[in-house]
Enzyme design. Structure first.
Site, PDB file in Angstrom:
ATOM      1  N   ASP A 104       0.858  -1.163   0.000  1.00 12.03           N
ATOM      2  CA  ASP A 104       0.000   0.000   0.000  1.00 12.03           C
ATOM      3  C   ASP A 104       0.916   1.241   0.000  1.00 12.03           C
ATOM      4  O   ASP A 104       2.127   1.127   0.243  1.00 12.03           O
ATOM      5  CB  ASP A 104      -0.870  -0.077   1.265  1.00 12.03           C
ATOM      6  CG  ASP A 104      -1.560   1.216   1.584  1.00 12.03           C
ATOM      7  OD1 ASP A 104      -2.270   1.737   0.705  1.00 12.03           O
ATOM      8  OD2 ASP A 104      -1.399   1.709   2.718  1.00 12.03           O
ATOM      9  N   PHE A 105       0.356   2.406  -0.304  1.00 12.15           N
ATOM     10  CA  PHE A 105       1.213   3.594  -0.359  1.00 12.15           C
ATOM     11  C   PHE A 105       1.114   4.445   0.918  1.00 12.15           C
ATOM     12  O   PHE A 105       2.029   4.443   1.734  1.00 12.15           O
ATOM     13  CB  PHE A 105       0.879   4.440  -1.605  1.00 12.15           C
ATOM     14  CG  PHE A 105       1.730   5.668  -1.722  1.00 12.15           C
ATOM     15  CD1 PHE A 105       3.098   5.556  -1.938  1.00 12.15           C
ATOM     16  CD2 PHE A 105       1.185   6.935  -1.574  1.00 12.15           C
ATOM     17  CE1 PHE A 105       3.905   6.680  -2.006  1.00 12.15           C
ATOM     18  CE2 PHE A 105       1.982   8.071  -1.652  1.00 12.15           C
ATOM     19  CZ  PHE A 105       3.341   7.937  -1.870  1.00 12.15           C
ATOM     20  N   ASP A 108      -1.587  -0.663   5.795  1.00 11.66           N
ATOM     21  CA  ASP A 108      -1.861  -0.115   7.134  1.00 11.66           C
ATOM     22  C   ASP A 108      -3.337   0.147   7.373  1.00 11.66           C
ATOM     23  O   ASP A 108      -3.717   0.628   8.423  1.00 11.66           O
ATOM     24  CB  ASP A 108      -1.107   1.204   7.316  1.00 11.66           C
ATOM     25  CG  ASP A 108      -1.755   2.335   6.534  1.00 11.66           C
ATOM     26  OD1 ASP A 108      -2.059   2.119   5.349  1.00 11.66           O
ATOM     27  OD2 ASP A 108      -1.982   3.407   7.112  1.00 11.66           O
TER      28      ASP A 108
HETATM   29 MG   LIG Z   1      -2.742   3.136   3.645  1.00 15.35          MG
END
Ligand SMILES: [Mg+2]
Length: 268
Positions: free
Chosen positions: A37-38, A219
């Site tokens: 994910d970024f 996250d």
């Molecule tokens: Mg994220």
């Protein structure tokens, strides 16, 4: 007497601590696939989503991992062009819009957003825009597959008001999903793809032969679909410990960077 509670899933274990056991598997693998994910995973969160940037050291590490022959993918809730511009590395897989758009390392583009979804997103945005505009610190972001409302910069009152408006919007458009992210709500059509849909596509494009080592780091709540779906892979929940279907955890973006170094060392 209260009924027995369902057994809580095992909390994720520290990936850095477990790595000595995992590294030999990565070394042996014919295919190494690293998906991240970024926001909040590769790059730290900022008040404004535009202010988020990828540290140069992380960019260099991802480039070296790509050059060492690993397949690298960035999977984001942002629109594809937006996340690709923020990462700025050619030869990676990019997945945007919570899994609704994909671009291969060779630049082949796949959209899973239908024309009908696009029209619905536009309609929702037209309804929301004038209602949210008077609220300070609330930002409406109209994306390909969803409408995002960022409230990171809003005071409590503004946030509460925005939440009421969002609830009304989702009541008015039955069949929509409300995704609660970090300081952002995303409203998207029920039938829209999620990150797991996209990751399955991406993995399906990899040559099937030889043992492979797959890791996915994220996250957010939207990453949980991948954690639940990707059995047998190294799934990693990033950030403060919380309930997650991931098998492993990393505490921060800094720990993610340490992990990228470990990956590189084992993949060379
Ligand atoms: Mg994220």
């Amino acid at each position: 007497m209260s009924p027995p509670r369902p057994r809580a899933p095992r909390p994720p274990r520290s990936l850095l601590r477990e790595w000595p056991k995992l590294a030999p598997r990565l070394r042996r693998a014919r295919r190494r696939i690293l998906l991240c994910d970024f926001d909040g995973t590769l790059a730290g969160m900022r008040r404004a989503p535009d202010a988020v940037h990828l540290a140069q050291s992380t960019r260099k590490l991802l480039e070296r991992i790509r050059d060492a022959g690993s397949v690298v993918g960035v999977v984001s809730g942002r629109d594809l062009d937006d996340v690709a511009a923020h990462v700025g590395i050619p030869g990676l897989w990019y997945v945007g819009g919570h899994g609704n758009e994909l671009r291969s390392p060779e630049g082949r583009f796949v959209s899973l957003v239908s024309a009908a979804d696009r029209r619905e997103v536009a309609r929702a945005a037209r309804w929301l825009r004038p209602r949210l505009a008077p609220l300070p610190g609330i930002r409406l972001d109209v994306k390909q597959a969803s409408v995002a409302i960022h409230y990171r910069a809003a005071a409590r009152q503004g946030k509460e008001r925005a939440r009421e408006i969002m609830r009304e919007a989702s009541r008015r458009t039955p069949g929509w999903r409300l995704l609660e992210g970090k300081k952002v709500w995303d409203l998207l059509p029920e039938r829209a793809a999620d990150k797991w849909t996209a990751v399955q596509r991406l993995l399906g494009k990899q040559p099937p032969f030889g043992p492979r080592f797959v890791a996915y780091l994220g996250d957010d709540l939207t990453d949980e679909s991948v954690f639940r779906g990707m059995r047998g892979a190294v799934t990693v929940s990033v950030g403060r410990p919380r309930g997650s279907a991931a098998r492993y955890s990393l505490r921060s973006v800094t720990e993610v960077r340490r992990f990228l170094r470990l990956w590189l060392r084992a993949a060379r």
